[in-house]
Design a protein around this motif. Structure first.
Motif, mmCIF file in Angstrom:
data_model
loop_
_atom_site.group_PDB
_atom_site.id
_atom_site.type_symbol
_atom_site.label_atom_id
_atom_site.label_comp_id
_atom_site.label_asym_id
_atom_site.label_seq_id
_atom_site.Cartn_x
_atom_site.Cartn_y
_atom_site.Cartn_z
ATOM 1 N N ALA A 147 0.692 -1.239 -0.066
ATOM 2 C CA ALA A 147 0.152 -0.190 0.076
ATOM 3 C C ALA A 147 0.895 1.517 -0.057
ATOM 4 C CB ALA A 147 -1.037 0.048 1.223
ATOM 5 N N GLY A 148 1.926 1.263 0.726
ATOM 6 C CA GLY A 148 2.711 2.415 0.939
ATOM 7 C C GLY A 148 3.535 2.664 -0.282
ATOM 8 N N ALA A 149 3.795 1.634 -1.258
ATOM 9 C CA ALA A 149 4.566 1.831 -2.555
ATOM 10 C C ALA A 149 3.437 2.720 -3.496
ATOM 11 C CB ALA A 149 4.932 0.373 -2.993
ATOM 12 N N GLY A 150 2.246 2.552 -3.386
ATOM 13 C CA GLY A 150 1.465 3.202 -4.375
ATOM 14 C C GLY A 150 1.049 4.568 -3.916
ATOM 15 N N SER A 151 1.358 4.989 -2.596
ATOM 16 C CA SER A 151 0.861 6.344 -2.014
ATOM 17 C C SER A 151 1.955 7.232 -1.869
ATOM 18 C CB SER A 151 -0.070 6.412 -0.866
ATOM 19 O OG SER A 151 0.797 5.413 0.243
ATOM 20 N N ALA A 152 3.191 6.773 -2.179
ATOM 21 C CA ALA A 152 4.369 7.442 -1.701
ATOM 22 C C ALA A 152 4.551 8.734 -2.618
ATOM 23 C CB ALA A 152 5.669 6.889 -1.823
ATOM 24 N N ALA A 153 3.940 8.747 -3.754
ATOM 25 C CA ALA A 153 4.200 9.959 -4.647
ATOM 26 C C ALA A 153 3.064 10.561 -5.201
ATOM 27 C CB ALA A 153 4.723 9.088 -6.236
ATOM 28 N N ALA A 154 1.978 10.555 -4.161
ATOM 29 C CA ALA A 154 0.782 11.164 -4.315
ATOM 30 C C ALA A 154 0.659 12.743 -3.921
ATOM 31 C CB ALA A 154 -0.513 10.350 -3.692
ATOM 32 N N HIS A 155 1.475 13.334 -4.570
ATOM 33 C CA HIS A 155 1.591 14.952 -4.364
ATOM 34 C C HIS A 155 2.063 15.561 -5.717
ATOM 35 C CE1 HIS A 155 5.873 14.460 -3.386
ATOM 36 N NE2 HIS A 155 5.652 13.528 -2.639
ATOM 37 N N VAL A 156 1.887 16.861 -5.557
ATOM 38 C CA VAL A 156 2.720 17.406 -6.540
ATOM 39 C C VAL A 156 4.010 17.670 -6.572
ATOM 40 C CG1 VAL A 156 2.661 19.829 -7.743
ATOM 41 C CG2 VAL A 156 0.652 19.019 -6.913
ATOM 42 N N SER A 157 4.889 17.528 -7.630
ATOM 43 C CA SER A 157 6.193 17.460 -7.635
ATOM 44 C C SER A 157 6.726 18.245 -8.672
ATOM 45 C CB SER A 157 6.604 15.871 -7.563
ATOM 46 O OG SER A 157 6.214 15.230 -8.746
ATOM 47 N N ALA A 158 8.054 18.203 -8.798
ATOM 48 C CA ALA A 158 8.689 18.831 -9.873
ATOM 49 C C ALA A 158 9.775 17.989 -10.444
ATOM 50 C CB ALA A 158 9.588 20.275 -9.290
ATOM 51 N N GLU A 159 9.707 17.696 -11.550
ATOM 52 C CA GLU A 159 10.547 16.553 -12.122
ATOM 53 C C GLU A 159 11.455 17.295 -13.516
ATOM 54 O OE1 GLU A 159 10.820 13.701 -10.736
ATOM 55 O OE2 GLU A 159 8.762 13.600 -9.811
ATOM 56 N N PRO A 160 12.732 16.942 -13.390
ATOM 57 C CA PRO A 160 13.512 16.269 -12.587
ATOM 58 C C PRO A 160 13.657 17.156 -11.203
ATOM 59 C CG PRO A 160 15.002 17.364 -14.111
ATOM 60 C CD PRO A 160 13.592 17.463 -14.632
ATOM 61 N N GLU A 161 14.146 16.534 -10.307
ATOM 62 C CA GLU A 161 14.274 17.306 -9.085
ATOM 63 C C GLU A 161 15.657 18.212 -8.808
ATOM 64 O OE1 GLU A 161 13.851 14.335 -6.282
ATOM 65 O OE2 GLU A 161 11.465 14.216 -6.259
#
Length: 249
Positions: A23-37
């Protein structure tokens, strides 16, 4: 009997840990991000703001990214995105600021992407909003890019929290861009040839290349591996428990 009970108890605990990791693997990136970092100081880079829709009953129709005026960026070029309009907000600085050896009198305060009628980021979907940013300052090693996400329900979610003092991630982290010393050439990481954000790079609908995407894949893969290992150990313990029960019988 005690051996069987211990094995069964171990099975239950291991299985729970395995499901938690999955479950944690699917929710870790559930936010706005800048790519690349990451980008180079004194250069330009094409950045994709990755915006996931987190509501099951509403769609995202507006995304606003604030750019830091204490470390002003003088150049922003947005990439056209079908179904969306982009507006770049510029302001004149009260005092000129030197950035990478040049005097900057006008800076970009923010970028707003607005969905045209009939367009939105639907539930269980994400979108990437691309722009070439620069010139990156040399006096800091990180830029925070607070972002507002507006849903067609009227809800506004603000992704503007800095990292916690202990390094943990807050509930609504602001997208962050790490700035590293230039390796020469004056172009940031993730920049296409010539530093133009309108050429090369990820196409619409495809993830942008970058360290953040690789990190998410590694974390996701690690979570899946741990979950599978937990489930496998749980199954093995259950088999041993059954054999022990038969032997005691």
């Amino acid at each position: 009997m005690s051996t069987s009970r211990s094995a069964l108890r171990s099975t239950a605990v291991t299985a729970v840990l395995g499901f938690t990791a999955l479950a944690g693997a699917g929710s870790a990136a559930a936010h706005v991000s800048a790519e690349p970092e990451q980008a180079e100081q004194g250069g330009h880079a094409k950045i994709a703001f990755r915006v996931p829709n987190e509501r099951p009953d509403a769609g995202t129709v507006r995304v606003h990214v604030s750019l830091p005026l204490e470390h002003p960026l003088s150049s922003v070029r947005t990439k056209p995105l079908p179904g969306w309009t982009a507006q770049v907000e510029k302001v004149r600085l009260e005092r000129p600021v030197e950035v990478a050896g040049a005097q900057v009198t006008e800076a970009v305060a923010g970028i707003t992407w607005t969905a045209r009628p009939g367009t939105r980021i639907a539930p269980d979907q994400f979108e990437e909003f691309e722009a070439t940013l620069g010139t990156f300052p040399t006096g800091t090693d990180e830029l925070l890019l607070p972002t507002e996400q507006t849903y067609d329900s009227g809800e506004v979610v603000r992704w503007d929290q800095p990292p916690a003092p202990d390094g943990s991630e807050p509930e609504h982290p602001a997208p962050a861009l790490a700035l590293v010393a230039s390796e020469g050439g004056g172009h940031g990481h993730g920049t296409s040839a010539g530093g133009d954000g309108e050429h090369g790079g990820a196409e619409h609908g495809e993830p942008a290349a970058g360290g953040g995407d690789d990190t998410a894949r590694v974390l996701g893969g690690a979570g899946l591996a741990v979950g599978a290992l937990g489930l496998g150990l749980g199954a093995g313990a259950l088999v041993l428990a059954r054999r022990g029960t038969r032997g005691n019988a």
